[in-house]
Design an enzyme around this catalytic site. Sequence first.
Site, PDB file in Angstrom:
ATOM      1  N   TYR A 225       6.475   5.975  16.996  1.00  0.00           N
ATOM      2  CA  TYR A 225       6.885   6.013  15.614  1.00  0.00           C
ATOM      3  C   TYR A 225       8.135   7.154  15.168  1.00  0.00           C
ATOM      4  O   TYR A 225       8.829   6.863  14.410  1.00  0.00           O
ATOM      5  CB  TYR A 225       5.369   6.472  15.120  1.00  0.00           C
ATOM      6  CG  TYR A 225       5.467   6.755  13.389  1.00  0.00           C
ATOM      7  CD1 TYR A 225       5.586   5.834  12.638  1.00  0.00           C
ATOM      8  CD2 TYR A 225       5.983   8.032  13.116  1.00  0.00           C
ATOM      9  CE1 TYR A 225       5.835   6.143  11.084  1.00  0.00           C
ATOM     10  CE2 TYR A 225       6.097   8.346  11.810  1.00  0.00           C
ATOM     11  CZ  TYR A 225       5.876   7.344  10.881  1.00  0.00           C
ATOM     12  OH  TYR A 225       5.889   7.758   9.532  1.00  0.00           O
TER      13      TYR A 225
ATOM     14  N   SER B 221       0.718  -1.232   0.057  1.00  0.00           N
ATOM     15  CA  SER B 221      -0.002  -0.047  -0.232  1.00  0.00           C
ATOM     16  C   SER B 221       0.872   1.104   0.027  1.00  0.00           C
ATOM     17  O   SER B 221       2.201   1.074   0.125  1.00  0.00           O
ATOM     18  CB  SER B 221      -1.057   0.109   1.103  1.00  0.00           C
ATOM     19  OG  SER B 221       0.103   0.478   2.483  1.00  0.00           O
TER      20      SER B 221
END
Length: 400
Positions: A275, A97
Site C-alpha cells: 500500500y 465511501s
Amino acid sequence: MALQAASLLPATISIHKEAKSSAALKETSLFGVPFSTHPRTELGSPLAIGQELRKKDVSAGIIRAQTAATTPAVDQAASPGKKTLRKGNVIITGASSGLGLATAKFLTETGRWHVIMACRNFLKAEKAAKSVGIAKENYTIMHLDLASLDSVRQFVDNFRRSGMPLDVLVCNAAVYLPTAKEPTYTAEGFELSVGTNHLGHFLLARLLLDDLKQSDYPSKRLIIVGSITGNTNTLAGNVPPKANLGDLRGLVGGLNGLESSPMIDGGDFDGAKAYKDSKVCNMLTMQELHRRYHEETGITFASLYPGCIATTGLFREHIPLFRLLFPPFQKYITKGYVSEEEAGNRLGQVVSDPSLTKSGVYWSWNKNSDSFENQLSKEASDAEKARKLWEISEKLVGLA
Ligand code: LMG
Ligand code: NDP
Ligand code: PMR
C-alpha cells in the site's frame, strides 16, 4: 444498465472568488511534517476559455444527451460584464465511501459541481450518495473497477458516451491489505494494492488526459491522492514496513508472484508495504504528469495528504483492535486525526479553490487547516525513478 444518466442543467452561476489570503503559511504540525514557509500560490488566472467544444457521439442511445456537453464553460452573453460559469464536471474514483464520498458531498453542496462517482459497487454508491444527501441532479454513478484494466477502458468509453465534458479527475480509490498473508491479484494478475491504487489509476489518468485537454473549463485539474505513510521524511513514514520501490525489479516482472515477486522492489509480500509503495507511485505519477503535460496543456497536476482519516473503510481489513485504537491514537496522541468531513473539504479545495492552481504540488494542511506545499521524501520526488515507473507502467497497462 449501470449508469444513471443525470440531467445536467446548464447551470449558470457567478464565478466565485473564494481565494483566501496569500499570506505565507507556517507549518506547525508536531509530527513528521517538515516546517514550511512557502508562500501561498497566487490566485489562479483563468486559463484560455472558449476553446472549441468537442462534439460527442451520443448516438449509442443508452445515455441521454447532456446539456452540459454543448454549453460553453463561460457564458459571456448572460449579462454584460458578468461572466458566468457552468457547473464543473469532476470524476472521483472510489466516491462510495470515506474521503471520496465526503469530497463529493462538499463539492455538490457548493452548487458548482456535478460529480461522476466512479465506483465498483453501484448499489453501495447509490446508497452512499443518498445517505449523505447529495441531490440527484448533482451526481452520476458510473461503474469502474480499478482492479481490471478492461473495466477502466470500459469506464472511459461510457464516460465519453455520456457527452459530459471532463474538467477535473480525482484518483482517490484505494485498497489497503495490512493483514493479508498471501498476495491477491487484479484481473490482469498484478498484486492487488499496487494494481488497483497505482496501475488502474495510471491507465485511467492517461486515457482521460485527452478528455481533460478538450475541456474549456477555466481550471482543469488532475489530482492523485497521496499519503504521509509513503513519505519516509516523516515519522509516520518510518513506521515499519517502510515504503521502498528499490530498483523496480518486481514491477518490471509484472508483480505476478509467479516468475516475479508481487512487490515492486522484488521482496517478499507485505500488504502494508505494498500500500505504501502504491502511494509513492501515486505521488511520482503526479509529478511525471506535471513534467510531461503541464506546460503543453495547462492542466494542474496535484497530490495531497488529506490528514489521518482514521475512521474510513480503508482500515476494514485491519484487526478489530487496531480499528478500535487507531482513531483515539491519532486524535489524542499524534493529533494527526481529521474527520471525513474536514478531509473532504481539503480535497474539495484542491479540486476547486482558485488559489490552489499551482501544478506539481503535494498539498498538506497545518493545524489551522491552512494548506501549504509540502516536501516529498527523497524517493517520492526522485525524477529518474518517476520516469522509469512511468515507462514500466505504460508497458504493463498496454499503452506502450
Ligand atoms: C506492521 O506493524 C505490521 O507488521 C504490518 O502487517 C502492517 O499491519 C503494518 O503499518 C501497518 O504494521 C507495525 C507495527 C510497527 O505497529 C504496531 O504493531 C503498533 C500497532 C499500534 C497501532 C496503533 C494504535 C496505537 C494504539 C495505542 C493506544 C492508544 C490509545 C489511545 C487512547 C487515547 C486516550 C487518551 O510499529 C512499530 O514497530 C513501532 C515503531 C514505530 C517507529 C516510530 C517510533 C516512534 C516512537 C514514538 C512513540 C510515540 C507514541 C507511541 C504510541 C504509544 C501507544 C500507547
Ligand atoms: P475508503 O476505503 O473509505 O475508500 C476507498 C474507496 O476506494 C472506496 O469507495 C472503495 O470502494 C474504492 N475502491 C477500492 N477498490 C476499488 C476498485 N478496485 N475499483 C474502484 N473503487 C475501488 O478509504 P479512504 O476514504 O480512507 O481512502 C481514500 C483515499 O485516501 C485513498 O487513496 C487513501 O490512500 C487515501 N488516504 C487515506 C488516509 C486515511 O487516513 N484514511 C490517509 C491518507 C490518504 P468500495 O466502497 O466499493 O469498497
Ligand atoms: Mg501511523 C506521528 C504521526 C503519525 C501520523 C500523522 C500517522 C498517520 N501515523 C503516525 C504515527 C504512528 N503511526 C506511530 C508512532 C505508530 C506506531 C505506534 C503508528 C502506527 C501505525 C499503524 C500500525 N500508523 C498506521 C498504521 C496503519 O496501519 C496505517 C497505515 O500505515 O496504513 C498504510 C497508519 C497510518 N498512520 C497515519 C496514517 C495517515 C495512516 C493511514 C494510512 C495511509 O493512508 O497512509
